[in-house]
Enzyme design. Structure first.
Site, short mmCIF file in Angstrom:
data_model
loop_
_atom_site.label_atom_id
_atom_site.label_comp_id
_atom_site.label_asym_id
_atom_site.label_seq_id
_atom_site.Cartn_x
_atom_site.Cartn_y
_atom_site.Cartn_z
CE LYS A 27 -3.01 0.69 3.74
NZ LYS A 27 -2.79 2.02 4.22
CB SER A 28 3.87 2.33 1.99
OG SER A 28 3.27 2.17 3.20
NE ARG A 128 -5.82 8.16 11.13
CZ ARG A 128 -4.73 7.46 10.25
NH1 ARG A 128 -5.46 6.89 9.11
NH2 ARG A 128 -3.84 7.09 10.37
CG ASP A 326 0.49 0.27 9.47
OD1 ASP A 326 0.00 0.90 10.27
OD2 ASP A 326 0.61 0.49 8.35
C1 S3P Z 1 2.29 5.00 6.04
C2 S3P Z 1 2.81 5.25 7.41
C3 S3P Z 1 2.33 4.87 8.52
C4 S3P Z 1 1.48 3.72 8.55
C5 S3P Z 1 0.64 3.88 7.48
C6 S3P Z 1 1.35 3.79 6.22
C7 S3P Z 1 3.02 5.20 4.81
O1 S3P Z 1 1.74 5.87 9.28
O2 S3P Z 1 0.92 3.63 9.76
O3 S3P Z 1 -0.35 2.42 7.42
O4 S3P Z 1 2.70 4.78 3.86
O5 S3P Z 1 3.77 6.57 4.88
P1 S3P Z 1 2.68 7.12 10.17
O6 S3P Z 1 3.52 7.57 9.37
O7 S3P Z 1 1.76 7.99 10.36
O8 S3P Z 1 3.33 6.21 11.35
#
Ligand code: S3P
Length: 447
Positions: A27-28, A128, A326
């Site tokens: 996903k990222s 959020r 996560d």
């Molecule tokens: C993500 C960063 C994380 C993670 C999220 C995806 C990203 O959040 O929890 O599911 O793709 O940069 P945070 O950067 O707020 O910790």
């Protein structure tokens, strides 16, 4: 509108899991491929993009910002970038749905260009915190208004020549870091982000992949420094998205806790800033073999063979939290099946995810007969037997939904979970894929 029927899944005790399961794209990396491809000059082709709801929200927002993004018949995505100054103000608010990554990274994009956009999201995203993103972007010269408390809707009037910044973040967050780096692309001079521990560095790697100069180092206090040279140009470059280790986590834990299981997951992303769960599970006694370790499209991947294991409790150190942020909901399921009390520390960030993940997991586990204690930044789960026979709410949170469904595989009576539609955000095909391994997750049309 989805009916409640689509939204309810019921998970029952399963026999051994076996076989191979396809895990969708990361996903990222998928969000970043679409965003950086849109900012690049030329056409970027992306293979293995996650086609979940969150990433599709980012795709739609980028199209509204002027990028051209299409999918061909082979499932390859083509992104025709507009350059770092080429976006347009969208006609309507950008609705990022459930996606924290989408909304926060795009805020950085808009802040560094001569455009104005309003961001909205669903019920969960609207609760959020956004000030953690908008504060540094204001320092860089963007004009920003938000709902009281720094919540969505947020309107950003960007600045085509933002100020370079050195920003010390209070939390290790890839979303904060990435928003600043994306805005800093158009700044004159170097910008630096310092985070207390290294969060996932997919933005840094991909910016380099697109020809931008980004340097990283970890100092002797474990703080992570990232420096980007501004007035940057991105050049289109093809991307292969590895399978998401955060999605693989559910199948991994399912196999570990279900007696007799032996499964294989192929091509899973192995970036060390994402594999904290594997380290933790191995310390708990998990039998996980990493096979065929290789580099695909610039990302480390491996196939994982996972066999049922007797797990024992450990203390998970706070400094590991960023590399498995996560994965705590599904780790708490593994902990419920381990002997002893697993202590998870340094996890305050879980309280501001898609829901308050500490509270929701603790309450759900307790409802199923597991003993749990928690405070603002830690949670303790004592292994035991799972009674089940209850209905739990996923609270608009895909990872909570998949975690409770995984618990149902070892529960005496089935566990019903409402709000499962949200699984689509990160893991389309979850229930069908798990059932392909031998799980029993039912829910009619939702499959
Ligand atoms: C993500 C960063 C994380 C993670 C999220 C995806 C990203 O959040 O929890 O599911 O793709 O940069 P945070 O950067 O707020 O910790």
């Amino acid at each position: 509108m989805q009916s409640q029927h689509h939204d309810l899944l019921i998970s029952s005790r399963a026999g051994a899991l076996d076989g191979t399961m396809h895990i969708p794209g990361d996903k990222s990396i998928s969000h970043r491929a679409l965003i950086m491809g849109s900012l690049a000059i030329g056409t970027t082709r992306v293979t293995g993009l996650l086609e979940g709801a969150d990433v599709m929200s980012t795709k739609d927002a980028l199209i509204a910002l002027g990028a051209k993004i299409t999918r061909d018949n082979n499932g390859i995505w083509h992104i025709h970038g507009v350059g770092t100054h080429g976006m347009i103000s969208p006609q309507a608010p950008l609705d990022l749905g459930n996606s924290g990554t989408g909304v926060r990274l795009l805020m950085g994009v808009v802040a560094g260009q001569d455009i104005t956009a309003t961001f909205t999201g669903d019920e969960s995203l609207s609760l959020r915190p956004m000030a953690r993103i908008t504060d540094p972007l204001v320092q860089m010269g963007a004009n920003i208004t938000s709902r009281e408390g720094g919540l969505l809707p947020v309107t950003i009037q960007g600045n085509a020549s933002p100020l370079a910044i050195t920003y010390q973040s209070r939390v290790a967050s890839a979303q904060i870091k990435s928003a600043i780096l994306l805005a800093a692309l158009n700044a004159r001079g170097n910008s630096v982000v310092i985070e207390p521990h290294a969060s996932r560095d997919h933005s840094e790697s991909m910016l380099r992949h697109f020809g931008t100069s980004v340097r990283q180092h970890i100092d002797d206090r474990l703080a992570h420094h990232v420096e980007l040279s501004g007035e940057a140009q991105l050049y289109a470059a093809d991307i292969m998205v590895p399978a998401d280790p955060s999605s693989a986590a559910f199948a991994i834990v399912a196999a570990l806790i279900t007696p007799g299981s032996d499964i294989t997951l192929t091509g899973i992303g192995m970036n060390p800033l994402r594999t904290g769960l594997l380290v933790t599970l191995e310390e708990m006694g998990a039998d996980i073999t990493r096979q065929n370790a290789r580099v695909e499209g610039g990302e480390a991947v491996a196939d994982l063979r996972v066999r049922h294991s007797s797990l024992h409790a450990i203390t998970v150190p706070a400094e590991r939290a960023a590399s498995m942020i996560d994965e705590y909901p599904i780790l708490s399921i593994a902990a419920a099946m381990a002997t002893g009390t697993t202590n998870m520390t340094g996890i305050a960030e879980l309280r501001v995810k898609e829901t308050d993940r500490i509270k929701v997991m603790a309450e759900g586990l307790a409802t199923c007969g597991i003993s749990v204690t928690y405070d603002d930044e830690s949670m303790q789960v004592t292994g035991g037997s799972v009674a089940g026979g209850v209905t739990l709410s996923a609270q608009h949170d895909h990872r909570i939904a998949m975690s409770f469904l995984t618990l149902g595989l070892v529960s005496a009576a089935p566990i019903s979970v409402t709000g499962c539609q949200t699984i689509e955000t990160s893991f389309p095909g979850f229930a069908a894929g798990m059932n392909g391994l031998g799980a029993a997750i039912d829910g009619g049309d939702a499959l």
